[in-house]
Design a protein around this motif. Structure first.
Motif, PDB file in Angstrom:
ATOM      1  N   ASP A   1      -1.392   5.016  -7.119  1.00 15.97           N
ATOM      2  CA  ASP A   1      -1.407   3.962  -8.143  1.00 15.97           C
ATOM      3  C   ASP A   1      -2.353   2.843  -7.694  1.00 15.97           C
ATOM      4  OD1 ASP A   1      -0.940   1.874  -9.883  1.00 15.97           O
ATOM      5  OD2 ASP A   1       1.249   2.022  -9.790  1.00 15.97           O
ATOM      6  N   ARG A   2      -3.510   2.773  -8.332  1.00 11.41           N
ATOM      7  CA  ARG A   2      -4.483   1.739  -7.996  1.00 11.41           C
ATOM      8  C   ARG A   2      -4.443   0.561  -8.966  1.00 11.41           C
ATOM      9  NH1 ARG A   2      -9.356   2.978  -8.961  1.00 11.41           N
ATOM     10  NH2 ARG A   2      -9.085   4.932 -10.130  1.00 11.41           N
ATOM     11  N   ALA A   3      -3.698   0.724 -10.070  1.00 13.42           N
ATOM     12  CA  ALA A   3      -3.808  -0.222 -11.175  1.00 13.42           C
ATOM     13  C   ALA A   3      -2.665  -1.218 -11.299  1.00 13.42           C
ATOM     14  CB  ALA A   3      -3.936   0.556 -12.491  1.00 13.42           C
ATOM     15  N   SER A   4      -1.469  -0.862 -10.865  1.00 14.60           N
ATOM     16  CA  SER A   4      -0.324  -1.757 -11.081  1.00 14.60           C
ATOM     17  C   SER A   4      -0.524  -3.085 -10.357  1.00 14.60           C
ATOM     18  CB  SER A   4       0.965  -1.092 -10.588  1.00 14.60           C
ATOM     19  OG  SER A   4       1.286   0.026 -11.383  1.00 14.60           O
ATOM     20  N   PRO A   5      -0.046  -4.178 -10.943  1.00 10.35           N
ATOM     21  CA  PRO A   5      -0.165  -5.479 -10.284  1.00 10.35           C
ATOM     22  C   PRO A   5       0.587  -5.490  -8.951  1.00 10.35           C
ATOM     23  CG  PRO A   5       0.447  -5.729 -12.593  1.00 10.35           C
ATOM     24  CD  PRO A   5       0.572  -4.273 -12.281  1.00 10.35           C
ATOM     25  N   ALA A   6       0.108  -6.297  -8.045  1.00 13.92           N
ATOM     26  CA  ALA A   6       0.766  -6.436  -6.745  1.00 13.92           C
ATOM     27  C   ALA A   6       2.144  -7.068  -6.914  1.00 13.92           C
ATOM     28  CB  ALA A   6      -0.091  -7.282  -5.821  1.00 13.92           C
ATOM     29  N   THR A   7       3.077  -6.627  -6.092  1.00  7.22           N
ATOM     30  CA  THR A   7       4.430  -7.188  -6.110  1.00  7.22           C
ATOM     31  C   THR A   7       4.687  -8.126  -4.940  1.00  7.22           C
ATOM     32  OG1 THR A   7       5.335  -5.326  -4.853  1.00  7.22           O
ATOM     33  CG2 THR A   7       5.286  -5.102  -7.260  1.00  7.22           C
ATOM     34  N   ALA A   8       3.784  -8.174  -3.971  1.00  9.13           N
ATOM     35  CA  ALA A   8       3.984  -9.004  -2.773  1.00  9.13           C
ATOM     36  C   ALA A   8       4.174 -10.458  -3.170  1.00  9.13           C
ATOM     37  CB  ALA A   8       2.790  -8.860  -1.839  1.00  9.13           C
ATOM     38  N   GLY A   9       5.218 -11.050  -2.651  1.00  5.76           N
ATOM     39  CA  GLY A   9       5.538 -12.432  -2.969  1.00  5.76           C
ATOM     40  C   GLY A   9       6.506 -12.580  -4.121  1.00  5.76           C
ATOM     41  N   ARG A  10       6.576 -11.545  -4.969  1.00 10.76           N
ATOM     42  CA  ARG A  10       7.572 -11.548  -6.052  1.00 10.76           C
ATOM     43  C   ARG A  10       8.782 -10.708  -5.665  1.00 10.76           C
ATOM     44  NH1 ARG A  10       6.199  -8.916 -10.240  1.00 10.76           N
ATOM     45  NH2 ARG A  10       4.239  -7.939  -9.586  1.00 10.76           N
TER      46      ARG A  10
ATOM     47  N   ALA B   1     -11.820  -3.641  -2.267  1.00  9.38           N
ATOM     48  CA  ALA B   1     -11.926  -2.549  -1.294  1.00  9.38           C
ATOM     49  C   ALA B   1     -10.711  -1.628  -1.296  1.00  9.38           C
ATOM     50  CB  ALA B   1     -12.128  -3.115   0.108  1.00  9.38           C
ATOM     51  N   LEU B   2      -9.565  -2.129  -1.701  1.00 14.08           N
ATOM     52  CA  LEU B   2      -8.362  -1.295  -1.721  1.00 14.08           C
ATOM     53  C   LEU B   2      -8.296  -0.429  -2.968  1.00 14.08           C
ATOM     54  CD1 LEU B   2      -5.681  -3.864  -0.480  1.00 14.08           C
ATOM     55  CD2 LEU B   2      -6.910  -2.163   0.882  1.00 14.08           C
ATOM     56  N   GLU B   3      -8.545  -1.019  -4.135  1.00 15.06           N
ATOM     57  CA  GLU B   3      -8.278  -0.347  -5.404  1.00 15.06           C
ATOM     58  C   GLU B   3      -9.503   0.311  -6.038  1.00 15.06           C
ATOM     59  OE1 GLU B   3      -9.064  -4.701  -6.544  1.00 15.06           O
ATOM     60  OE2 GLU B   3      -8.254  -3.565  -4.852  1.00 15.06           O
ATOM     61  N   HIS B   4     -10.682   0.088  -5.526  1.00 14.20           N
ATOM     62  CA  HIS B   4     -11.893   0.682  -6.087  1.00 14.20           C
ATOM     63  C   HIS B   4     -11.795   2.212  -6.059  1.00 14.20           C
ATOM     64  CE1 HIS B   4     -16.174   1.821  -6.358  1.00 14.20           C
ATOM     65  NE2 HIS B   4     -16.343   0.641  -6.953  1.00 14.20           N
ATOM     66  N   PRO B   5     -12.409   2.909  -7.041  1.00 17.28           N
ATOM     67  CA  PRO B   5     -12.339   4.385  -7.024  1.00 17.28           C
ATOM     68  C   PRO B   5     -12.834   5.008  -5.718  1.00 17.28           C
ATOM     69  CG  PRO B   5     -13.161   3.620  -9.137  1.00 17.28           C
ATOM     70  CD  PRO B   5     -13.065   2.398  -8.260  1.00 17.28           C
TER      71      PRO B   5
ATOM     72  N   LEU C   1       0.829  -1.209   0.000  1.00 20.15           N
ATOM     73  CA  LEU C   1       0.000   0.000   0.000  1.00 20.15           C
ATOM     74  C   LEU C   1       0.860   1.255   0.000  1.00 20.15           C
ATOM     75  CD1 LEU C   1      -2.624  -1.084   2.688  1.00 20.15           C
ATOM     76  CD2 LEU C   1      -2.755  -1.375   0.203  1.00 20.15           C
ATOM     77  N   GLU C   2       1.916   1.228   0.777  1.00 22.22           N
ATOM     78  CA  GLU C   2       2.742   2.426   0.969  1.00 22.22           C
ATOM     79  C   GLU C   2       3.443   2.859  -0.308  1.00 22.22           C
ATOM     80  OE1 GLU C   2       6.641   4.367   1.670  1.00 22.22           O
ATOM     81  OE2 GLU C   2       6.327   2.254   1.134  1.00 22.22           O
TER      82      GLU C   2
END
Length: 453
Positions: A243-252, A225-229, A135-136
């Protein structure tokens, strides 16, 4: 089309395995647990957690207060312990907030109830840290600019992820837990310098425990709930550039390896620490007494000047958010420690006389390596006999990932904290257990230390 952020984080939490976590990440987990438990126990004697405890009047349960204290229900234990962990503002810093003061109390409370292993507790910390970090990094601006306290805002989501991992929730229910955490996010900067600031950390820990429990019981929440407008990221963003659209990086990517933790040397807001390092080094080389000082100028980032809201503090709590006090304490006591963050010291005439002599100058240049900071902080002292003493340009503060405390320095802080909060505890045994948490049989290994107390 890529999967949305909330679902991606729910999947990350549900699929995380202890053996997948890099061994280097455990070094930061050790630091987070040890530093937080130390500050939690030191903070346990403060008024804020005592008020929360008395008001909640929690029923008996399975989770220990203050590591070896009475056992109460886990949600209330997380709330009270989280308040204690942040009560002194001496706990670690990362991700624009105080992650361990939220994550560790939530994990300790729920892990003791579930009889989770030490390895599961370590992995839960990583789950919470990586979710918070996800999120940060998406927000290019400072939540402080909007008046948000990031620990209270991001913390509830991170704690929900940590507790969802401990409960072994599947991807769908972990997603709900994260969304439930997001709906409990709160914390206002206007309450800095009062007992409500540490309450933010405690409330976030409680929110995380409850979010995972409610999701496990079948309470649903929005999977976006996180990325919705109208969701979390948009709601807390100062100007909506998140940035609401970029794919998550967690785990990668493992952001805990890149960002780590900063361990505080001083129980004041972290925005004072560069300048404190600079002025204390300067005074060691050029001793100056309070009566010698004509003026003190401190250059720091504009964000820091907004956070440090108290230019004429009268209490220990107010002084934690005062650059003027930080400089006065350095001049008068040659330190800024727990003994100085008291009402009596703050109100000493020589301290009060120095406060109006301190000018804080905002620096609008961004630090390319650190959000919210200036390229460096600087302290200049002018004396009554005409001398001009200038500190070095402080780019990194002691205790940061770039200048980390040694294990012995971390131990010295931990030992001091336990001496303040519970001198009967075997500090070395507790410290060593926390610094090898993944090898502990279960969470109750720490509660069993009660016998030594």
């Amino acid at each position: 089309m890529s999967q949305g952020l909330t679902r991606s984080l729910g999947e990350f939490v549900s699929k995380l395995r202890v053996e997948a976590i890099p061994s280097e990440a455990l070094d930061w987990v050790h630091t987070g647990f040890a530093d937080c438990v130390g500050t939690l126990i030191a903070g346990s004697v403060e008024e804020a957690p005592a008020i929360v405890h008395k008001t909640l009047a929690p029923p008996p349960g399975e989770a220990s207060l203050y590591l070896v204290g009475p056992r109460v229900a886990a949600p209330e234990a997380a709330w009270i312990n989280g308040t204690a962990a942040h009560a002194l503002d001496f706990d670690d810093v990362a991700l624009r907030g105080h992650p361990s003061a939220v994550l560790v109390p939530a994990i300790l409370a729920e892990a003791e109830t579930l009889r989770a292993t030490g390895a599961q507790m370590a992995a839960a910390y990583v789950a919470g840290y990586e979710t918070w970090a996800e999120l940060e990094w998406r927000e290019p601006q400072q939540l402080h600019e909007k008046g948000w306290h990031p620990t209270g805002v991001y913390g509830a989501v991170g704690a929900a992820a940590a507790c969802a991992f401990l409960r072994g929730l599947d991807a769908e229910r972990a997603t709900y837990a994260i969304a439930l955490g997001a709906s409990q996010s709160a914390g206002l900067m206007a309450n800095f310098g009062t007992m409500t600031k540490p309450f933010h950390a405690g409330r976030s820990a409680h929110a995380g425990v409850m979010a995972a429990r409610l999701a496990a019981a079948g309470l649903t929440a929005s999977p976006d709930a996180l990325e919705h407008p109208q969701g979390f990221l948009s709601a807390v963003s100062p100007t909506g550039k998140v940035d609401r659209a970029s794919p998550a990086t967690a785990g990668r990517e493992w952001r805990i390896l890149r960002q780590g933790l900063s361990v505080k040397k001083y129980p004041l807001c972290y925005c004072t620490h560069r300048a404190l390092d600079g002025v204390l080094d300067l005074l060691a080389e050029h001793p100056v007494s309070a009566r010698d000082v004509k003026s003190i100028r401190v250059s720091t980032s504009r964000r820091n000047t907004k956070v440090l809201r108290n230019d004429r503090p009268q209490t220990g709590l107010e002084a934690k958010f005062s650059m003027q006090f930080a400089m006065a304490s350095a001049i008068v006591a040659r330190r800024a420690g727990l003994d100085e963050l008291t009402d009596a010291f703050v109100q000493r005439p020589e301290v009060q006389a120095l406060l109006p002599k301190v000018t804080v100058e905002p620096d609008d240049r961004p630090d390319p390596k650190r959000s919210g900071a200036a390229p460096w902080d600087l302290v200049v002292i002018e004396t009554n006999d005409g001398r001009r003493l200038e500190s070095r340009r402080i780019t990194e503060e002691r205790g940061s990932p770039e200048l980390p405390l040694t294990r012995e320095e971390l131990w010295a802080k931990f030992e001091r904290c336990l001496a303040v909060g519970n001198p009967r505890l075997d500090a070395r045994a507790v410290f060593d257990a926390l610094m090898s948490i993944e090898r502990q049989r279960d969470a109750r290994a720490f509660a069993r230390l009660k016998a030594a107390a």
